[in-house]
Design a protein around this motif. Sequence first.
Motif, short mmCIF file in Angstrom:
data_model
loop_
_atom_site.label_atom_id
_atom_site.label_comp_id
_atom_site.label_asym_id
_atom_site.label_seq_id
_atom_site.Cartn_x
_atom_site.Cartn_y
_atom_site.Cartn_z
N UNK A 152 18.76 41.83 -15.95
CA UNK A 152 17.83 42.55 -15.53
C UNK A 152 18.42 43.49 -14.64
N UNK A 153 19.66 42.98 -13.96
CA UNK A 153 20.45 43.95 -13.30
C UNK A 153 21.84 43.41 -13.21
N UNK A 154 22.68 44.21 -12.75
CA UNK A 154 24.11 43.75 -12.55
C UNK A 154 24.45 42.69 -11.70
N UNK A 155 24.08 41.48 -11.99
CA UNK A 155 24.01 40.27 -11.11
C UNK A 155 25.50 39.93 -10.79
N UNK A 156 26.09 39.49 -9.68
CA UNK A 156 27.48 38.79 -9.37
C UNK A 156 27.36 37.23 -9.33
N UNK A 157 26.10 36.89 -9.59
CA UNK A 157 26.10 35.42 -9.38
C UNK A 157 25.86 34.59 -10.41
N UNK A 158 25.75 35.26 -11.82
CA UNK A 158 25.65 34.61 -13.08
C UNK A 158 27.01 34.84 -13.90
N UNK A 159 27.26 33.94 -14.78
CA UNK A 159 28.19 34.09 -15.80
C UNK A 159 27.62 34.96 -16.91
N UNK A 160 28.58 35.69 -17.73
CA UNK A 160 28.16 36.69 -18.63
C UNK A 160 28.70 36.13 -19.89
N UNK A 161 28.01 36.47 -21.23
CA UNK A 161 28.47 36.02 -22.55
C UNK A 161 28.48 37.31 -23.30
N UNK A 162 29.62 37.74 -23.80
CA UNK A 162 29.88 38.78 -24.68
C UNK A 162 29.69 38.61 -26.03
N UNK A 163 28.66 39.18 -27.00
CA UNK A 163 28.64 38.91 -28.29
C UNK A 163 29.55 39.43 -29.01
#
Length: 352
Positions: A152-163
């Motif tokens: 929902x926004x560019x969070x710096x607190x979560x990990x990200x998964x690239x599909x």
Amino acid sequence: MNTSLVPVILAGGKGERFWPLSRRSRPKQFLCLDGSGRSLLQATADRLLDLAGGWENLWVITSAPIAEGAREQLPELPESNLLIEPEGRDTAPAVAWATLEVAKRHGEEAVVGFFPADPWIGDVAGFCKTLTAAAELAAKESAIVTLGISPAYPSTGYGYIEQGEAKGDFGGLAAYSVNRFTEKPDEATARQFIDTGRYSWNSGIFVFRASTVLSELAVHAPGILEPLQAKGKEAYSQLEKKSIDYALMEKTQLACVIPADFGWDDLGDWNALERLQGDVKNVELARHVGLETQGCIIHSSDDNEIVATIGLEDVVVVRDRNVTLVVPKNRTQDIKLLLKLLQDDPQLKELL
């Protein structure tokens, strides 16, 4: 839903960033933060029960200091379905041990799902639909499936998964192989990720056949799996402290992601309450009298107390028993640093 889906709730966390409401004896998963009257752990169990086919197929893994609290929270849970870790070693040992125990009872071809105990889910029907798709993918493709949350926004607190490559349609939802996991990027990188349309937040939810993960752990994390196979939880003291992301998900070639949007929030710190409340002047979970106060989060555990504020903006004020916390909203991540100071002071450790 096939009842071979065996949900396991990971309920050993401390929830330190919700201190002082969350403490050692009453961690975040035991709290009710959304006004529903059900704790986060109870709400997680509630939405998994139908998928599990009843309490006999629902499992919880927790830590020894809060095991009795877990029993009190979930009195319907069979005692044999409550796994108690003798010490916390992060999520990789928890997933490995619980998968071994589930496989003993349900067989290695059972589809197992692992779920954090404390997120908020807004659309339970959408959540269940996504899990049905994940279970189908895990069973048919021997995949280790994670649910990706539309950012929902560019969070710096979560990990990200690239599909990566498309894997097809499962239960009406698109699935993809995972190109890579990225842990908590800076804001500029997070914004770039979102702009590509290929990234999801890592929900910490995993679904797989027990045999698939046990085989992959044997290759990528034998130092965790083999002692548990030999000695069960008695091996915990010799296990490396490592998350399942680092131990397995970043190494396996079987990781897949189903991007989803079912109103998820990990409730990571006090600021999450503002996201749940929506557009309000202040989040008031207390008898609050405020003069020229806005953008604040006010919480008190005692309905007989009044919290009075003057001229505050973007501040969290929490009153719980013998502790009052006052912190700017943009410094809530530093609560964990404060707790280290308490830990090092023999006279203050009782506040943890």
